[in-house]
Design a protein around this motif. Structure first.
Motif, PDB file in Angstrom:
ATOM      1  N   THR A   8       0.837  -1.208   0.000  1.00 50.20           N
ATOM      2  CA  THR A   8       0.000   0.000   0.000  1.00 50.20           C
ATOM      3  C   THR A   8       0.870   1.256   0.000  1.00 50.20           C
ATOM      4  O   THR A   8       0.617   2.207  -0.750  1.00 50.20           O
ATOM      5  CB  THR A   8      -0.939   0.017   1.227  1.00 50.20           C
ATOM      6  N   GLU A   9       1.889   1.256   0.852  1.00 50.24           N
ATOM      7  CA  GLU A   9       2.807   2.405   0.926  1.00 50.24           C
ATOM      8  C   GLU A   9       3.571   2.597  -0.376  1.00 50.24           C
ATOM      9  O   GLU A   9       3.789   3.728  -0.821  1.00 50.24           O
ATOM     10  CB  GLU A   9       3.782   2.238   2.099  1.00 50.24           C
ATOM     11  N   GLN A  10       3.978   1.498  -0.990  1.00 45.13           N
ATOM     12  CA  GLN A  10       4.710   1.580  -2.264  1.00 45.13           C
ATOM     13  C   GLN A  10       3.810   2.139  -3.370  1.00 45.13           C
ATOM     14  O   GLN A  10       4.241   2.947  -4.191  1.00 45.13           O
ATOM     15  CB  GLN A  10       5.255   0.199  -2.653  1.00 45.13           C
ATOM     16  N   THR A  11       2.552   1.676  -3.374  1.00 50.64           N
ATOM     17  CA  THR A  11       1.580   2.182  -4.359  1.00 50.64           C
ATOM     18  C   THR A  11       1.363   3.680  -4.168  1.00 50.64           C
ATOM     19  O   THR A  11       1.357   4.457  -5.127  1.00 50.64           O
ATOM     20  CB  THR A  11       0.226   1.440  -4.205  1.00 50.64           C
ATOM     21  N   LYS A  12       1.195   4.071  -2.924  1.00 48.14           N
ATOM     22  CA  LYS A  12       0.974   5.486  -2.592  1.00 48.14           C
ATOM     23  C   LYS A  12       2.169   6.334  -3.018  1.00 48.14           C
ATOM     24  O   LYS A  12       2.003   7.407  -3.608  1.00 48.14           O
ATOM     25  CB  LYS A  12       0.747   5.604  -1.086  1.00 48.14           C
ATOM     26  N   LYS A  13       3.362   5.839  -2.745  1.00 45.59           N
ATOM     27  CA  LYS A  13       4.583   6.571  -3.111  1.00 45.59           C
ATOM     28  C   LYS A  13       4.692   6.709  -4.632  1.00 45.59           C
ATOM     29  O   LYS A  13       5.085   7.763  -5.140  1.00 45.59           O
ATOM     30  CB  LYS A  13       5.821   5.869  -2.546  1.00 45.59           C
ATOM     31  N   ARG A  14       4.330   5.640  -5.357  1.00 44.13           N
ATOM     32  CA  ARG A  14       4.388   5.682  -6.820  1.00 44.13           C
ATOM     33  C   ARG A  14       3.430   6.744  -7.362  1.00 44.13           C
ATOM     34  O   ARG A  14       3.769   7.501  -8.274  1.00 44.13           O
ATOM     35  CB  ARG A  14       4.053   4.307  -7.392  1.00 44.13           C
ATOM     36  N   MET A  15       2.241   6.807  -6.770  1.00 45.36           N
ATOM     37  CA  MET A  15       1.268   7.831  -7.169  1.00 45.36           C
ATOM     38  C   MET A  15       1.800   9.242  -6.901  1.00 45.36           C
ATOM     39  O   MET A  15       1.700  10.135  -7.739  1.00 45.36           O
ATOM     40  CB  MET A  15      -0.043   7.647  -6.393  1.00 45.36           C
ATOM     41  N   LEU A  16       2.357   9.422  -5.709  1.00 45.60           N
ATOM     42  CA  LEU A  16       2.872  10.741  -5.322  1.00 45.60           C
ATOM     43  C   LEU A  16       4.024  11.180  -6.210  1.00 45.60           C
ATOM     44  O   LEU A  16       4.087  12.336  -6.644  1.00 45.60           O
ATOM     45  CB  LEU A  16       3.318  10.718  -3.855  1.00 45.60           C
ATOM     46  N   ASP A  17       4.945  10.261  -6.486  1.00 46.39           N
ATOM     47  CA  ASP A  17       6.098  10.591  -7.330  1.00 46.39           C
ATOM     48  C   ASP A  17       5.655  10.984  -8.738  1.00 46.39           C
ATOM     49  O   ASP A  17       6.146  11.967  -9.310  1.00 46.39           O
ATOM     50  CB  ASP A  17       7.072   9.406  -7.404  1.00 46.39           C
ATOM     51  N   ALA A  18       4.706  10.204  -9.292  1.00 44.03           N
ATOM     52  CA  ALA A  18       4.214  10.494 -10.643  1.00 44.03           C
ATOM     53  C   ALA A  18       3.454  11.817 -10.664  1.00 44.03           C
ATOM     54  O   ALA A  18       3.642  12.648 -11.562  1.00 44.03           O
ATOM     55  CB  ALA A  18       3.306   9.361 -11.117  1.00 44.03           C
ATOM     56  N   ALA A  19       2.598  12.033  -9.651  1.00 48.48           N
ATOM     57  CA  ALA A  19       1.818  13.266  -9.592  1.00 48.48           C
ATOM     58  C   ALA A  19       2.724  14.483  -9.412  1.00 48.48           C
ATOM     59  O   ALA A  19       2.525  15.518 -10.056  1.00 48.48           O
ATOM     60  CB  ALA A  19       0.814  13.193  -8.444  1.00 48.48           C
ATOM     61  N   ARG A  20       3.730  14.358  -8.547  1.00 50.71           N
ATOM     62  CA  ARG A  20       4.672  15.468  -8.321  1.00 50.71           C
ATOM     63  C   ARG A  20       5.333  15.875  -9.636  1.00 50.71           C
ATOM     64  O   ARG A  20       5.411  17.062  -9.968  1.00 50.71           O
ATOM     65  CB  ARG A  20       5.730  15.066  -7.295  1.00 50.71           C
ATOM     66  N   ALA A  21       5.807  14.890 -10.387  1.00 48.52           N
ATOM     67  CA  ALA A  21       6.477  15.167 -11.669  1.00 48.52           C
ATOM     68  C   ALA A  21       5.519  15.862 -12.641  1.00 48.52           C
ATOM     69  O   ALA A  21       5.906  16.803 -13.344  1.00 48.52           O
ATOM     70  CB  ALA A  21       6.998  13.863 -12.274  1.00 48.52           C
ATOM     71  N   ALA A  39       0.110   7.883 -15.821  1.00 49.62           N
ATOM     72  CA  ALA A  39       1.516   7.869 -15.389  1.00 49.62           C
ATOM     73  C   ALA A  39       1.808   6.765 -14.381  1.00 49.62           C
ATOM     74  O   ALA A  39       2.934   6.269 -14.307  1.00 49.62           O
ATOM     75  CB  ALA A  39       1.889   9.228 -14.795  1.00 49.62           C
ATOM     76  N   THR A  40       0.803   6.379 -13.600  1.00 45.65           N
ATOM     77  CA  THR A  40       1.043   5.395 -12.533  1.00 45.65           C
ATOM     78  C   THR A  40       0.578   3.989 -12.887  1.00 45.65           C
ATOM     79  O   THR A  40       1.037   3.011 -12.304  1.00 45.65           O
ATOM     80  CB  THR A  40       0.312   5.794 -11.238  1.00 45.65           C
ATOM     81  N   GLY A  41      -0.371   3.913 -13.816  1.00 47.65           N
ATOM     82  CA  GLY A  41      -0.945   2.604 -14.111  1.00 47.65           C
ATOM     83  C   GLY A  41      -1.978   2.192 -13.085  1.00 47.65           C
ATOM     84  O   GLY A  41      -2.543   1.096 -13.151  1.00 47.65           O
TER      85      GLY A  41
END
Length: 200
Positions: A8-21, A39-41
């Motif tokens: 769950t944390e990894q998924t959340k981080k992936r979303m945040l990183d993609a959204a930030r970019a 961007a996240t899939g």
């Protein structure tokens, strides 16, 4: 943390990183939930499960930025033994961290938008209250130490925050050196005024 929580944390981080970019590249308004999905899939439903809305996701990124800002400030605060020196140091910290931060432009768009739902407005108000509390504590330190005259620290905190917000808006196109000079002058004016001793 168990395996499910870790995922769950990894998924959340992936979303945040993609959204930030995306927010950095396109800005707040031009970035859609569909862009973040692509961007996240992740599905739109999954993004809404974690953040409720695009605004909620952006606020989470702002909270991260705020925490990072506070940690960096705490690391250097001890370098300034007096409250006056702290305020000058704070001005430099604001210039070097805020003006050059990749999310600054998107944050300007976000805060200037009129389309915010109630829970977003509430969190923005909480963030502002935190800034005012920070300013008030700093000013009260100066009053308690005798560096500043006895005064209403809460009102001075509002003036200080207004000055910081205005400086940030007016310095977006300035170089770091130009911004540092203006912020330093602003602190001097806030602390000592501009009236000649002859006229006071």
């Amino acid at each position: 943390m168990n395996k499910k929580q870790l995922q769950t944390e990894q998924t959340k981080k992936r979303m945040l990183d993609a959204a930030r970019a995306l927010f950095v590249q396109k800005g707040f308004k031009a970035t859609s939930i569909e862009d973040i999905v692509a961007a996240t899939g992740s599905s739109k439903g999954n993004i809404y499960y974690h953040f409720k809305s695009k605004e909620g996701l952006f606020l989470y990124l702002l909270d991260e930025w705020n925490r990072d800002w506070e940690e960096k400030w705490k690391e250097k605060e001890h370098l300034y033994p007096t409250t006056v020196q702290k305020i000058y140091g704070l001005a430099e910290h604001l210039v070097r961290d805020d003006l050059s931060h990749p999310l600054t432009k998107a944050a300007d768009e976000f805060f200037n938008s009129d389309e915010k739902d109630n829970d977003v407005e509430e969190r923005v108000s909480t963030m502002m209250a935190s800034h005012l509390s920070f300013n008030q504590q700093l000013i009260q330190q100066g009053i308690d130490s005798g560096e500043f005259k006895a005064n209403d620290a809460a009102k001075l905190a509002i003036i200080m925050e207004s000055l910081i917000i205005g400086l940030g808006q007016m310095s977006r196109q300035a170089s770091i050196e130009e911004a540092l000079n203006v912020y330093e002058l602003a602190v001097t004016v806030m602390l000592y005024g501009i009236a000649s001793p002859m006229t006071s």
